[in-house]
Design a protein around this motif. Structure first.
Motif, mmCIF file in Angstrom:
data_model
loop_
_atom_site.group_PDB
_atom_site.id
_atom_site.type_symbol
_atom_site.label_atom_id
_atom_site.label_comp_id
_atom_site.label_asym_id
_atom_site.label_seq_id
_atom_site.Cartn_x
_atom_site.Cartn_y
_atom_site.Cartn_z
ATOM 1 N N GLU A 292 -19.014 18.852 -118.506
ATOM 2 C CA GLU A 292 -19.086 19.578 -117.231
ATOM 3 C C GLU A 292 -20.479 19.549 -116.590
ATOM 4 O OE1 GLU A 292 -15.745 22.955 -117.355
ATOM 5 O OE2 GLU A 292 -17.320 23.297 -118.842
ATOM 6 N N ASN A 293 -21.156 18.414 -116.765
ATOM 7 C CA ASN A 293 -22.495 18.234 -116.181
ATOM 8 C C ASN A 293 -23.508 19.280 -116.645
ATOM 9 O OD1 ASN A 293 -21.777 15.933 -114.617
ATOM 10 N ND2 ASN A 293 -20.828 17.280 -113.099
ATOM 11 N N LYS A 294 -23.251 19.875 -117.794
ATOM 12 C CA LYS A 294 -24.180 20.860 -118.353
ATOM 13 C C LYS A 294 -24.902 20.322 -119.589
ATOM 14 C CE LYS A 294 -21.416 24.823 -116.816
ATOM 15 N NZ LYS A 294 -20.618 25.995 -117.254
ATOM 16 N N ILE A 295 -24.349 19.294 -120.187
ATOM 17 C CA ILE A 295 -24.881 18.761 -121.447
ATOM 18 C C ILE A 295 -24.435 17.307 -121.564
ATOM 19 C CG2 ILE A 295 -22.844 19.391 -122.834
ATOM 20 C CD1 ILE A 295 -24.747 20.197 -125.098
ATOM 21 N N VAL A 296 -25.175 16.511 -122.311
ATOM 22 C CA VAL A 296 -24.741 15.152 -122.635
ATOM 23 C C VAL A 296 -24.053 15.195 -123.995
ATOM 24 C CG1 VAL A 296 -25.450 12.787 -123.094
ATOM 25 C CG2 VAL A 296 -26.628 14.108 -121.321
ATOM 26 N N LEU A 297 -22.832 14.685 -124.052
ATOM 27 C CA LEU A 297 -22.103 14.597 -125.315
ATOM 28 C C LEU A 297 -22.245 13.178 -125.841
ATOM 29 C CD1 LEU A 297 -18.809 16.490 -124.345
ATOM 30 C CD2 LEU A 297 -20.868 17.421 -125.430
ATOM 31 N N ALA A 298 -22.719 13.040 -127.078
ATOM 32 C CA ALA A 298 -22.966 11.714 -127.653
ATOM 33 C C ALA A 298 -22.210 11.566 -128.970
ATOM 34 C CB ALA A 298 -24.460 11.508 -127.877
ATOM 35 N N ASP A 299 -21.270 10.646 -128.995
ATOM 36 C CA ASP A 299 -20.484 10.336 -130.191
ATOM 37 C C ASP A 299 -21.085 9.087 -130.830
ATOM 38 O OD1 ASP A 299 -18.607 9.419 -132.046
ATOM 39 O OD2 ASP A 299 -16.892 10.018 -130.823
ATOM 40 N N ILE A 300 -21.748 9.270 -131.977
ATOM 41 C CA ILE A 300 -22.420 8.131 -132.610
ATOM 42 C C ILE A 300 -21.648 7.592 -133.812
ATOM 43 C CG2 ILE A 300 -24.651 9.026 -131.850
ATOM 44 C CD1 ILE A 300 -25.259 9.695 -134.797
ATOM 45 N N GLY A 301 -20.494 8.193 -134.130
ATOM 46 C CA GLY A 301 -19.678 7.715 -135.239
ATOM 47 C C GLY A 301 -19.676 8.670 -136.419
ATOM 48 N N HIS A 302 -18.519 8.798 -137.062
ATOM 49 C CA HIS A 302 -18.359 9.734 -138.183
ATOM 50 C C HIS A 302 -19.261 9.353 -139.362
ATOM 51 C CE1 HIS A 302 -15.485 12.767 -140.055
ATOM 52 N NE2 HIS A 302 -16.312 12.439 -141.047
ATOM 53 N N PHE A 303 -19.113 8.119 -139.806
ATOM 54 C CA PHE A 303 -19.938 7.649 -140.929
ATOM 55 C C PHE A 303 -21.420 7.776 -140.595
ATOM 56 C CE2 PHE A 303 -22.460 4.285 -142.870
ATOM 57 C CZ PHE A 303 -22.159 4.399 -144.211
ATOM 58 N N GLU A 304 -21.780 7.399 -139.377
ATOM 59 C CA GLU A 304 -23.188 7.369 -138.989
ATOM 60 C C GLU A 304 -23.825 8.755 -139.030
ATOM 61 O OE1 GLU A 304 -21.368 3.625 -137.776
ATOM 62 O OE2 GLU A 304 -20.742 5.727 -137.586
ATOM 63 N N THR A 305 -23.081 9.792 -138.675
ATOM 64 C CA THR A 305 -23.664 11.146 -138.697
ATOM 65 C C THR A 305 -23.833 11.671 -140.116
ATOM 66 O OG1 THR A 305 -21.473 12.185 -138.463
ATOM 67 C CG2 THR A 305 -22.741 11.793 -136.435
ATOM 68 N N GLU A 306 -23.050 11.143 -141.054
ATOM 69 C CA GLU A 306 -23.067 11.689 -142.417
ATOM 70 C C GLU A 306 -23.702 10.752 -143.441
ATOM 71 O OE1 GLU A 306 -18.995 14.393 -142.018
ATOM 72 O OE2 GLU A 306 -18.887 12.393 -142.930
ATOM 73 N N GLN A 307 -24.148 9.586 -143.021
ATOM 74 C CA GLN A 307 -24.578 8.549 -143.950
ATOM 75 C C GLN A 307 -25.746 8.948 -144.846
ATOM 76 O OE1 GLN A 307 -26.679 5.209 -141.909
ATOM 77 N NE2 GLN A 307 -26.361 6.416 -140.051
ATOM 78 N N PHE A 308 -26.631 9.817 -144.359
ATOM 79 C CA PHE A 308 -27.813 10.172 -145.137
ATOM 80 C C PHE A 308 -27.566 11.335 -146.095
ATOM 81 C CE2 PHE A 308 -29.554 8.304 -141.166
ATOM 82 C CZ PHE A 308 -30.144 7.187 -141.734
ATOM 83 N N THR A 309 -26.343 11.854 -146.071
ATOM 84 C CA THR A 309 -26.007 12.980 -146.939
ATOM 85 C C THR A 309 -26.174 12.618 -148.409
ATOM 86 O OG1 THR A 309 -24.426 13.777 -145.293
ATOM 87 C CG2 THR A 309 -24.189 14.621 -147.519
#
Length: 364
Positions: A317-334
């Motif tokens: 809604e032009n209030k924030i940028v939503l960025a989908d970088i991938g499921h694996f990519e967000t958790e890879q360093f866990t």
């Protein structure tokens, strides 16, 4: 070292009580009393990961995602889940999974994303409900200080940046010991009145076992009277997602390039750019569409997560940028976080970071 000792170390980082109700965490396969020859840490447990564990003589796999998520009615090897279970059982390999327990931990999935991206002073985006407990107990006045110190040592009485927090009131307690009792004070068959102190302390639900054990060990009475309540207060240290700030504001384009570099991402799906600097950043590893509203409410400039659907990008809604970088990519360093934790706690033990590739999504 046995499996149960390793899992206790992992639960110091992420108590299983932190996990969401729908999840399946903890020891999924194996005997908790089995002696551990080596530990393999992975994001997902697939057949190639079990094969790697066998090659490295690791009979305990610590996985972020649980391979068994819903009930299994048959184990015939027909599906990849069944084949993994069979392979673990045949080779006497235990499997422990952490998933949302680590998602909700203060040092967990999202704190690692913040570390990698240089996000400073991160705070919990969505505090978990029902995680603050209150203990009320009664103790002879002369023993009150000793008991409080034991409770504090076990983790009670921590509120934000403050520790050793409690509230006490004095009054008179009464009881009559039965014929088989061994009263610390008073006589069998006679009503006894004692000047007592009521002690109230709060604690995180993940510490409840330690708190109750400390109470029973330090309390002088044979039978300990106590009450436990779940408070409505939000625990700002436990919950999912995080939000913090960059040291210096960046343009949207520069920040996107930074994310691609730091998170090893080849492409980013995102909502429309807003033409303003990125300073405040919200993150949530894994599927995070449910947190879009919270990210907007935090006044973040961008929300980094995964698994957003087509229509959910409209929620920016032009209030924030939503960025989908991938499921694996967000958790890879866990898995790096888990290896670091285990190595610090048991430095002389064989702990391996899985080399097997488990990301099921490829890019052309």
């Amino acid at each position: 070292m046995i499996v149960n000792e390793v899992t206790r170390i992992l639960e110091e980082l992420a108590p299983l009580d932190y996990a969401e109700d729908f999840d399946n965490v903890g020891l999924l396969i194996g005997d908790k009393k089995m002696e551990v020859t080596g530990i393999l840490v992975t994001l997902d447990t697939l057949e190639n990961v079990v094969g790697e564990a066998i090659e490295k003589n690791c009979n305990l796999i610590v996985s972020f995602h649980p391979i068994i998520f819903s009930g299994l009615k048959k184990i015939t090897g027909k599906t990849y889940v069944e084949r993994v279970v069979l392979k673990c059982i045949k080779n006497d390999i235990a499997l422990y999974s952490m998933h949302t327990a680590l998602d909700n931990a203060p040092i967990g999935v999202n704190s690692k994303i913040c570390e990698v991206l240089g996000i400073q002073n991160p705070k919990i985006l969505i505090p978990q409900k029902g995680t603050i407990k209150k203990l009320t107990t009664y103790v002879p006045k002369d023993s009150a200080q000793v008991l409080k110190e034991a409770l504090f040592e076990a983790g009670a009485g921590n509120i934000g940046n403050y520790s050793n927090c409690s509230f006490s009131t004095n009054g008179t307690g009464s009881y009559m010991a039965g014929p088989n009792a061994k009263p610390t004070l008073g006589q069998i068959g006679t009503v006894h009145y004692e000047e007592e102190t009521q002690i109230n302390v709060t604690y995180s639900k993940g510490d409840q076992g330690k708190i109750i054990n400390a109470l029973l060990q330090a309390h002088p009475y044979e039978e300990v009277a106590y009450e436990i309540q779940t408070l409505e207060n939000k625990n700002q240290n436990i919950g999912i997602g995080m939000v913090g700030t960059l040291e210096k504001a960046m343009s949207e384009e520069d920040f996107m390039q930074w994310v691609k570099k730091q998170m090893n991402v080849t492409s980013i799906r995102h909502s429309g750019l807003l033409g303003k600097k990125i300073k405040k950043v919200a993150v949530l590893g894994g599927s995070g569409s449910f947190a879009i509203s919270a990210a907007k409410g935090s006044k973040a400039d961008i929300f980094i997560t995964a698994d957003l659907k087509y229509h959910q990008f409209y929620e920016a809604e032009n209030k924030i940028v939503l960025a989908d970088i991938g499921h694996f990519e967000t958790e890879q360093f866990t898995k790096n976080l888990l290896v670091d934790h285990l190595t610090k706690k048991i430095p002389n033990f064989a702990i391996s970071l899985a080399e097997s590739i488990t990301n099921p999504i490829k890019y052309f």
